[in-house]
Design a protein around this motif. Structure first.
Motif, short mmCIF file in Angstrom:
data_model
loop_
_atom_site.label_atom_id
_atom_site.label_comp_id
_atom_site.label_asym_id
_atom_site.label_seq_id
_atom_site.Cartn_x
_atom_site.Cartn_y
_atom_site.Cartn_z
N ALA A 1 41.23 10.19 38.00
CA ALA A 1 42.04 11.39 37.78
C ALA A 1 41.27 12.65 38.15
O ALA A 1 41.83 13.59 38.72
N GLY A 2 39.99 12.66 37.81
CA GLY A 2 39.20 13.86 38.06
C GLY A 2 38.81 14.05 39.50
O GLY A 2 38.80 15.19 40.00
N ARG B 1 47.40 17.64 36.50
CA ARG B 1 46.03 17.13 36.52
C ARG B 1 45.37 17.12 35.16
O ARG B 1 44.73 16.13 34.77
N ARG B 2 45.48 18.20 34.41
CA ARG B 2 44.81 18.24 33.11
C ARG B 2 45.33 17.16 32.17
O ARG B 2 44.57 16.54 31.42
N LEU C 1 34.07 17.62 37.44
CA LEU C 1 34.75 16.78 38.41
C LEU C 1 35.41 17.64 39.47
O LEU C 1 36.08 18.62 39.16
N ILE D 1 39.25 8.03 34.18
CA ILE D 1 38.77 9.42 34.11
C ILE D 1 38.26 9.85 35.48
O ILE D 1 38.58 10.95 35.97
N SER E 1 37.08 21.62 38.06
CA SER E 1 36.19 21.56 36.92
C SER E 1 34.76 21.52 37.39
O SER E 1 34.44 21.06 38.48
N VAL F 1 43.82 13.75 33.29
CA VAL F 1 42.43 13.59 32.86
C VAL F 1 42.36 13.42 31.34
O VAL F 1 41.65 12.54 30.83
#
Length: 427
Positions: free
Chosen positions: A185-186, A79-80, A8, A182, A5, A83
């Motif tokens: 995870a990111g 992952r998504r 992140l 957040i 991202s 997050v």
């Protein structure tokens, strides 16, 4: 691996710290404000039942979140969802902090639990994706212990927060913890399930995976066995405060001390699991943990029998030691069961984590109020329930898994795992 991202950046390998944060914050949120339930009732001008329902809603949500989102992650990636779940947890925590009514607080807690459950299930799946079985078993031990220690330690942490604020302050702190989720995870958790290993992303595909794995006895026997032991454990969590304060007349602060010491026993045996797993098979460690907890539960039942004969309960110190031993045994049982179940369901790790964790929490939520319903003016109801669940679990282990996993010769597969890290953790 998907592109990072712009906000992140993805880590190269999963961070243990990030996994601890993602899976651990939710359990801490379970009952961190339990000491302030009367204040919740007063400030929202609601009933005691609604105030208590805020706890039930979260536990149900956490169980449902595991069951719903674990299978979805097998099709959509990890992952998504991690997050996204952390973001939802943060927003729901903020809503809890400002909730003007009891009904809205219950709804926000349900959503908060759903998001927390998704982190627990998907975090376990990430471990199975990223590490070979022997190392994964160690990390399962850490994560599983945190998940079940969280509700045990949370009231003490919440009590500290309540010394400087009210129940809304607890949810403000949980909102900050959500922000940490957040970031964890990111920044700390990459995508560990490549597209070519996914199983289809639709809801129908997720349901089919659950039905398929739920019908596989080599996996579900581990789940059923864990549910029985969790029932015995949650009987202690739900009933000990009532029983010890009623039977022995101890104060809330003394009970908090008892609870904290017992939690330390579980933390110590969880560390022992991490050191032992390279030398002893998970199957054998599970047997040891279950035998320890069952023996302690039967000891409490013997104390209850002595209470009925003598007309007065045995010394608190004896019951305290037995309960501490019981909780300590779970520090071996829970991570062993998690490792064995995840390996048995390795073809769909997110679904395996969902069924194993979600069903265990549902069972725990169902038995938590039993002692209060049956009675807590003596040791007998709680002791009988705990002993019944643990003895049934030990009998089930003997019948379903055979003599090799109940104290006889170690299974060949277990021995192979100890030396070579063979993927076959279970017999």
């Amino acid at each position: 691996m998907p592109r990072p991202s712009s906000l992140l950046r993805v880590a190269a390998v999963p961070s243990t710290v990030a996994l601890v944060v993602v899976t651990g914050v939710g359990p801490i949120a379970t009952d961190s404000y339990v000491a302030a339930l009367p204040a919740v009732q007063d400030s929202l001008d609601t009933s005691a039942a609604v105030a208590q329902l805020t706890l039930t809603a979260f536990i149900v949500g956490m169980a449902a979140g595991q069951i719903l989102f674990g299978p979805v992650s097998d099709g959509r990636g990890r992952r998504r969802l991690l997050v996204g779940g952390a973001i939802v947890f943060t927003l729901a925590s903020a809503l809890c902090a400002v909730a003007p009514t009891g009904a809205l607080l219950v709804a926000a807690r349900l959503v908060q639990g759903l998001a927390a459950g998704s982190g627990i299930a998907i975090g376990r799946a990430v471990v199975g994706d990223a590490y070979p079985p022997a190392e994964a078993a160690r990390r399962y031990g850490t994560l599983a212990s945190i998940v079940f220690l969280g509700p045990v330690l949370a009231p003490a942490a919440g009590g500290l927060i309540l010394t400087v604020g009210d129940w809304r302050t607890v949810f403000v702190v949980l909102t900050f913890f959500g922000v940490l989720m957040i970031l964890a995870a990111g920044l700390g958790l990459p995508e560990t399930l490549p597209p070519e290993q996914r199983h289809g992303g639709g809801l129908g595909a997720a349901v089919r995976r659950m039905r398929d794995l739920g019908g596989e006895w080599s996996f579900m026997r581990h789940v059923c066995l864990q549910c029985l032991t969790i029932c015995g454990f949650f009987t202690y969590i739900g009933g000990s405060s009532f029983v010890l304060q009623e039977v022995y007349g101890i104060s809330e602060s003394t009970y908090a001390l008892v609870f904290a010491v017992n939690a330390c026993a579980m933390a110590a045996t969880s560390m022992l699991f991490r050191f032992a797993i390279g030398r002893v098979s998970p199957a054998r460690l599970r047997v040891i943990g279950m035998a320890v907890s069952t023996s302690a539960a039967v000891g409490v039942l013997a104390c209850a029998g002595a209470e009925r004969v003598a007309g007065s309960p045995p010394p608190l110190a004896i019951v305290w030691v037995l309960l501490s031993v019981l909780v300590g045994g779970m520090g071996l049982t829970i991570p062993s069961a998690t490792a064995l179940g995840q390996e048995a369901g390795r073809r769909a790790r997110g679904t395996a984590a969902a069924l194993q964790g979600g069903l265990a929490f549902f069972c725990g939520a169902a038995v938590t109020p039993l002692t209060g319903l049956i009675g807590y003016d003596t040791l007998l109801p709680m002791a009988a329930l705990m002993s019944g669940f643990f003895l049934l679990a030990l009998l089930t282990l003997t019948v379903w898994f055979g003599i090799r996993e109940t104290g006889g010769a170690a299974s060949a597969n277990g021995e192979n795992m100890k030396v070579t890290g063979s993927p076959e953790l279970h017999s």
